[in-house]
Design a protein around this motif. Structure first.
Motif, mmCIF file in Angstrom:
data_model
loop_
_atom_site.group_PDB
_atom_site.id
_atom_site.type_symbol
_atom_site.label_atom_id
_atom_site.label_comp_id
_atom_site.label_asym_id
_atom_site.label_seq_id
_atom_site.Cartn_x
_atom_site.Cartn_y
_atom_site.Cartn_z
ATOM 1 N N ILE A 7 -15.848 -28.257 -4.102
ATOM 2 C CA ILE A 7 -14.512 -28.827 -3.948
ATOM 3 C C ILE A 7 -14.428 -29.494 -2.584
ATOM 4 C CG2 ILE A 7 -12.041 -28.348 -3.827
ATOM 5 C CD1 ILE A 7 -12.420 -26.072 -5.766
ATOM 6 N N SER A 13 -3.851 -28.261 -3.043
ATOM 7 C CA SER A 13 -4.392 -28.474 -4.391
ATOM 8 C C SER A 13 -5.819 -27.954 -4.503
ATOM 9 C CB SER A 13 -4.323 -29.954 -4.775
ATOM 10 O OG SER A 13 -5.043 -30.754 -3.874
ATOM 11 N N SER A 14 -6.621 -28.170 -3.460
ATOM 12 C CA SER A 14 -8.010 -27.688 -3.477
ATOM 13 C C SER A 14 -8.077 -26.170 -3.504
ATOM 14 C CB SER A 14 -8.762 -28.206 -2.244
ATOM 15 O OG SER A 14 -8.950 -29.594 -2.301
ATOM 16 N N SER A 16 -5.753 -24.148 -4.540
ATOM 17 C CA SER A 16 -5.252 -23.721 -5.844
ATOM 18 C C SER A 16 -6.351 -23.816 -6.898
ATOM 19 C CB SER A 16 -4.056 -24.596 -6.234
ATOM 20 O OG SER A 16 -3.670 -24.382 -7.574
ATOM 21 N N ALA A 17 -7.003 -24.975 -6.975
ATOM 22 C CA ALA A 17 -8.081 -25.168 -7.954
ATOM 23 C C ALA A 17 -9.189 -24.151 -7.749
ATOM 24 C CB ALA A 17 -8.638 -26.584 -7.849
ATOM 25 N N SER A 18 -9.533 -23.887 -6.486
ATOM 26 C CA SER A 18 -10.632 -22.956 -6.203
ATOM 27 C C SER A 18 -10.329 -21.562 -6.731
ATOM 28 C CB SER A 18 -10.909 -22.896 -4.693
ATOM 29 O OG SER A 18 -9.961 -22.109 -3.996
ATOM 30 N N GLY A 273 -10.185 -32.847 -3.695
ATOM 31 C CA GLY A 273 -8.785 -32.750 -3.296
ATOM 32 C C GLY A 273 -8.516 -33.637 -2.096
ATOM 33 N N THR A 458 -7.906 -33.910 -7.663
ATOM 34 C CA THR A 458 -6.662 -33.141 -7.628
ATOM 35 C C THR A 458 -5.884 -33.559 -6.385
ATOM 36 O OG1 THR A 458 -5.697 -30.914 -7.744
ATOM 37 C CG2 THR A 458 -7.667 -31.159 -6.380
ATOM 38 N N SER A 471 1.357 -29.976 -5.648
ATOM 39 C CA SER A 471 -0.052 -29.825 -5.283
ATOM 40 C C SER A 471 -0.626 -28.506 -5.808
ATOM 41 C CB SER A 471 -0.221 -29.909 -3.754
ATOM 42 O OG SER A 471 0.061 -31.217 -3.301
ATOM 43 N N GLY A 475 -3.732 -28.316 -8.725
ATOM 44 C CA GLY A 475 -4.951 -27.494 -8.696
ATOM 45 C C GLY A 475 -5.146 -26.735 -9.991
#
Length: 488
Positions: A7, A13-14, A16-18, A273, A458, A471, A475
Motif C-alpha cells: 500500500i 484511506s490507506s 483503513s484499507a490495510s 492511497g 483509494t 477516506s 479504504g
C-alpha cells in the motif's frame, strides 16, 4: 503463503484499507514517503504546542464507530471524544457573530433570533437532510463506484430531483437572511465545490453539522491516525516510513512490485492511497488510465494557505472553531473556481484547539491554526504568505476586538508548494476532487485500474470523495473490491 499487498501512503484511506485486508488474511505492507505516517493528517509539535497539520474537524462519528466496530473495537478503545459546545462561531463583522451550539433545538433558537419563522423552516430542512444522510452514509457511499445502477434504489428514486437541483437553490428558496444562508451553505465546502455546483442531495452535510454535531478527539485528530496505526499493527500490518516510490513495476499487464529509493519490493497486489494523478506517473505511459487533459478538465477542491501559530497569551472572543465570513463569499469563491487567483479579501477559518484541550498548548498560551482556501496551482511565495498572514490577522484583530500580532511566539506556514512536496498533490490541492454532479460516484476515477491487473486506488480522488469519513470508507471499498476479485 498468503498474498502480499503493498500500500502506497499512510493516510486515512490507506490505513483503513490495510486493516481490512490484513483482517482478511493478506500480508500487508505500507510504504510512506514522509518521516511520519498520516498523510495530510500529520502533526506539528513545537515549543510545547501541538497542531494538527491537516484535518481539524471530527464530523460523522458514526462512520468512525462503524470502522472500528468492523474489528470488534470502539473509538473509545483508542482515544476519547468530546462533543464541542459551541460547535463553532461565525463572524460577519466587528463583534457581530452567530454561535452554533451543540443541539438542534439551540440552533433553531439562534436561527429564530435572526429571522422570524426560520426555526420551523430549519426543522423541515434538517429532517430532509437526515433522510439524505440515512440513505447516503448508511447505504450509497459504501458502493464502489463501478456502475450507475448503484445509485438506483427504491429510496434514491424518491430523491432523484435532488441530483438536479443545488444546495444554493434549496437554501435560498427557504431562507432569506444572508447570514443564515452562509451558515447553511458552509458545510458543503468540505465537499470541495461551490454550493451552486453541489447537488441538493448533499444537504446530508447539514445533518452532519446540526444533527450530529462537532467533536474533538483529546490531543487532536492525529490520535485517530495513531489509533488506526495501532489497530493495523495488531492485525499484522508492516509500516515503513521514509520510503518514497520511484516506479510501479508492471509485468505482462500486471502490477508485480515497487521500486523505492532504498530497494525493490515484490507484491501480488498494489493499492495506492497516494495522489491518484501522481500514482499514474509512476507507471509507464501505456498503463495510465487518465490523460493530463482529463485531469486538467476536472474540478478540484481548493488548496489552502495554513498558518500554525503559537501565542503567548489566551485569546478572547473566539471558540475552538471560528469562521470569518466578514467579506463577500461569492467574490472569494470566484477566485477559487472561476478565475483562479489569490483572493483580494479572503474568507478564512481559525481553530484554537487549546480552547478545549490543554494538551495542545503550554499553560496560559494559545495554539492557533488559520486556513485560507485557495485555487490549486497558484504561485506560492514566502512574500505572498506573509502578506496574507498580515491581511487576515489585521481583520481578526478588528472583528474580535483584541491585539494579537505582538503576542505571536512563532508561526509556520503550509501552502501549495508544500502540498506538492509532501503529498505529491495535483496542483497542490488540499482536499482532492470536488463532489459536483459530474464527479459523483461512478463518475469519479476508479478504485480498480482498467489497464493494470492487481493495481488499485483509494482516497479522496476516487470514491466516495473528499473528507476524513469518506477516506475511511474508501479504504473499505477498495479492500472489498480486492476480496471480490482475488483469492488468498
Amino acid at each position: 503463503m498468503n498474498k502480499h499487498i503493498l500500500i502506497i501512503g499512510s493516510g486515512f484511506s490507506s490505513l483503513s484499507a490495510s486493516c481490512y485486508l490484513a483482517k482478511a488474511g493478506y500480508k500487508v505492507s505500507i510504504l510512506e514517503k514522509n518521516k511520519t505516517i498520516g498523510g495530510r493528517a500529520r502533526q506539528l509539535k513545537r515549543e510545547g504546542f501541538t497542531f494538527d497539520i491537516g484535518p481539524t474537524w471530527y464530523w460523522m462519528p458514526d462512520v468512525f464507530e462503524r470502522f472500528f466496530s468492523d474489528f470488534n473495537k470502539k473509538p473509545s478503545d483508542y482515544y476519547s471524544l468530546e462533543k464541542l459546545n459551541p460547535a463553532y462561531s461565525v463572524y460577519f463583522g466587528k463583534n457581530d457573530f452567530i454561535t452554533i451550539e451543540d443541539t438542534l433545538e439551540k440552533i433553531k433558537t439562534a436561527f429564530e433570533n435572526e429571522e422570524t419563522g426560520s426555526s420551523k423552516k430549519l426543522d423541515t430542512f434538517i429532517k430532509k437532510a437526515k433522510s439524505n444522510y440515512d440513505i447516503a452514509i448508511k447505504d450509497l457511499v459504501y458502493n464502489p463506484g463501478v456502475s450507475p445502477l448503484e445509485l438506483v434504489t427504491p429510496k434514491t428514486m424518491t430523491k432523484l430531483n435532488q441530483f438536479f437541483s443545488t444546495i444554493k437553490k434549496d437554501v435560498r428558496r427557504e431562507f432569506k437572511n444572508e447570514r443564515l444562508v452562509k451558515i447553511l451553505e458552509f458545510p458543503v465546502l468540505f465537499l470541495g465545490a461551490k454550493p451552486s455546483d453541489t447537488p441538493s442531495f448533499y444537504s446530508f452535510m447539514n445533518y452532519a453539522d446540526f444533527g450530529l454535531g462537532t467533536f474533538h478527539p483529546k490531543k487532536g485528530m492525529y490520535q485517530v491516525i495513531l489509533a488506526m496505526e495501532q489497530l493495523a499493527k495488531e492485525l499484522g500490518v508492516t509500516i515503513k516510513t521514509e520510503n518514497p516510490i520511484d516506479k510501479i513495476i508492471v509485468d505482462n499487464g500486471k502490477a508485480v512490485g515497487i521500486i523505492t529509493k532504498e530497494t525493490t519490493y515484490k507484491s501480488d497486489i498494489i493499492v495506492s492511497g497516494a495522489d491518484y494523478h501522481h500514482t499514474e506517473t509512476l507507471l509507464d505511459q501505456p498503463y495510465r488510465q487518465y490523460t493530463e487533459a482529463y485531469w486538467s478538465k476536472k474540478t478540484f477542491a481548493p488548496s489552502s494557505l495554513l498558518f500554525y501559530v503559537g501565542f503567548d497569551k489566551k485569546l478572547i472572543n473566539v471558540n475552538h472553531h471560528t469562521l470569518f465570513f466578514d467579506v463577500d463569499f461569492d467574490i472569494h469563491a470566484e477566485a477559487i473556481y472561476d478565475n483562479p487567483k489569490w483572493p483580494e479579501n479572503p474568507l478564512f477559518y481559525a481553530s484554537f484547539p487549546s480552547k478545549t484541550d490543554d494538551s495542545t498548548a503550554p499553560e496560559g498560551k494559545e495554539a492557533g491554526i488559520f486556513l485560507i482556501p485557495l485555487a490549486p496551482g497558484l504561485e506560492d511565495t514566502p512574500e505572498l504568505r506573509e502578506s496574507y498572514f498580515n491581511k487576515i490577522i489585521d481583520r481578526f484583530e478588528n472583528v474580535t476586538s483584541q491585539n494579537i500580532k505582538k503576542h505571536v511566539i512563532f508561526k509556520e506556514s503550509f501552502c501549495i508548494n508544500d502540498f506538492v512536496k509532501d503529498y505529491n498533490s495535483y496542483k497542490g490541492n488540499a482536499y482532492g476532487m470536488a463532489n459536483t454532479l459530474t464527479q459523483t460516484a461512478f463518475l469519479r476515477p476508479k478504485l480498480k485500474s482498467k489497464k493494470v491487473k492487481g493495481l488499485y486506488f483509494t482516497g479522496q480522488l476516487t470514491v466516495p470523495g473528499p473528507g476524513v469519513p469518506p477516506s475511511l470508507i474508501s479504504g473499505k471499498l477498495v479492500a472489498d473490491l480486492i476480496l471480490k476479485h482475488h483469492t488468498l
